[in-house]
Write an enzyme that holds these catalytic residues in place. Structure first.
Site, mmCIF file in Angstrom:
data_model
loop_
_atom_site.group_PDB
_atom_site.id
_atom_site.type_symbol
_atom_site.label_atom_id
_atom_site.label_comp_id
_atom_site.label_asym_id
_atom_site.label_seq_id
_atom_site.Cartn_x
_atom_site.Cartn_y
_atom_site.Cartn_z
ATOM 1 C CG HIS A 28 -1.745 -1.089 1.396
ATOM 2 N ND1 HIS A 28 -1.707 -1.999 2.480
ATOM 3 C CD2 HIS A 28 -3.042 -1.507 0.515
ATOM 4 C CE1 HIS A 28 -2.650 -3.005 2.267
ATOM 5 N NE2 HIS A 28 -3.500 -2.536 1.146
ATOM 6 C CD GLN A 139 -0.105 -6.965 -12.448
ATOM 7 O OE1 GLN A 139 -0.741 -5.985 -12.891
ATOM 8 N NE2 GLN A 139 -0.269 -8.149 -13.234
ATOM 9 C CG ASP A 141 -5.589 -7.802 -5.273
ATOM 10 O OD1 ASP A 141 -5.687 -8.958 -4.873
ATOM 11 O OD2 ASP A 141 -5.182 -6.837 -4.444
ATOM 12 C CD GLN A 144 -9.317 -5.062 -6.349
ATOM 13 O OE1 GLN A 144 -10.033 -5.677 -5.709
ATOM 14 N NE2 GLN A 144 -8.059 -4.592 -5.880
#
Ligand code: PAF
Length: 271
Positions: A28, A139, A141, A144
């Protein structure tokens, strides 16, 4: 949130949004740095989205550490943290869901029915609340990311979707908030996902192109790990998430913990 965003926009400042479910880790933080480099204003949303968890999944026990998150976000110098309650996000009577067909249907879509509807719905609402110029996703996910790109395109949302690389532990394990569920023994076993991807990447580099043989290379390594149970291991097209292609995608249970990872086999595996 919207009033603040519109004020910033009125002042000519561009806005980057990093959507998260909290339990922040270095993955994050690297997205936040990426956003920082490209935008004058960085907004991070922290919302554990109940509707993207299926019945029997880990919504109730999903890691939550608001004090640590707040500290990390303060130190990362973000301009705003958007942290709505469930009642604000989904007030009584709220019933609309966003379904992204096609790319959202196979793999994660099939294994976790309703998951991408939950993601697409909350991401649409975050886009409406923040009106970002750019939004940042990891990346790790990969499917998603493809779902969110499709959603932005199909719903004419004027946002640029930016993708940050997967951040890995020294043994290759992709960072994920769910790694916190692993016991010490499972944590060692979890390295089988990245080592399977590395093996398939080296087979690809040696000229192997058969999706079935690449899939077998992935499975051989995963099945050698006694604590691992493969949910899927496929080599797919990165836009449709159906074979053939060069993106290896994995979902593997290590004990009770479900982990996902992926790698574009046409590129060298990092590390
Ligand atoms: O990747 C996540 O953390 C979540 O799926 C997201 C994009 C924040 C939506 O809840």
């Amino acid at each position: 949130m919207l009033a603040a965003s519109r004020r910033w926009r009125g002042e000519g400042l561009d806005i980057g949004l990093v959507p998260t479910m909290g339990a922040l880790h270095a993955g994050h933080l690297s997205l936040i740095e990426h956003a920082r480099r490209e935008n004058r204003i960085v907004v991070v949303s922290v919302f554990v989205n109940p509707i993207q968890f299926g019945a029997g999944e880990d919504f109730a026990r999903y890691p939550r550490d608001p004090d640590r998150d707040a500290d990390l976000l303060r130190r990362a110098g973000v301009d705003a943290v958007y942290q709505p309650s469930v009642a604000v996000m989904y007030p009584p009577g709220s019933s609309t869901r966003v379904h992204v067909g096609g790319v959202g249907d196979p793999l994660e879509g099939a294994a976790r029915p309703g998951h991408f509807e939950g993601v697409a719905t909350v991401v649409s609402k975050l886009f409406a609340a923040v009106e970002p110029d750019r939004a940042y996703f990891g990346q790790k996910d990969a499917q998603q990311v493809a779902v969110v790109k499709r959603l932005a395109l199909d719903l004419d949302v004027p946002v640029e979707i930016r993708v940050g690389p997967t951040v890995r532990e020294p043994d290759g394990l992709a960072l994920s908030s769910r790694n916190a569920y692993l016991s010490a023994e499972e944590r060692v076993a979890a390295a089988c996902l990245s080592s399977a991807l590395a093996l398939a990447a080296s087979a690809y580099a040696n000229g192997e192109r058969s999706p079935e043989k690449l899939r077998k290379a992935l499975c051989r390594r995963l099945e050698a790990e006694p604590l691992a149970r493969v949910e899927y291991a496929e080599v797919v097209d990165p836009e449709t998430f159906r074979p053939p292609g060069s993106l290896a995608v994995l979902a593997v249970r290590i004990g009770a913990t479900r982990l996902i990872d992926n790698h574009d086999l046409s590129k060298e595996f990092p590390g």
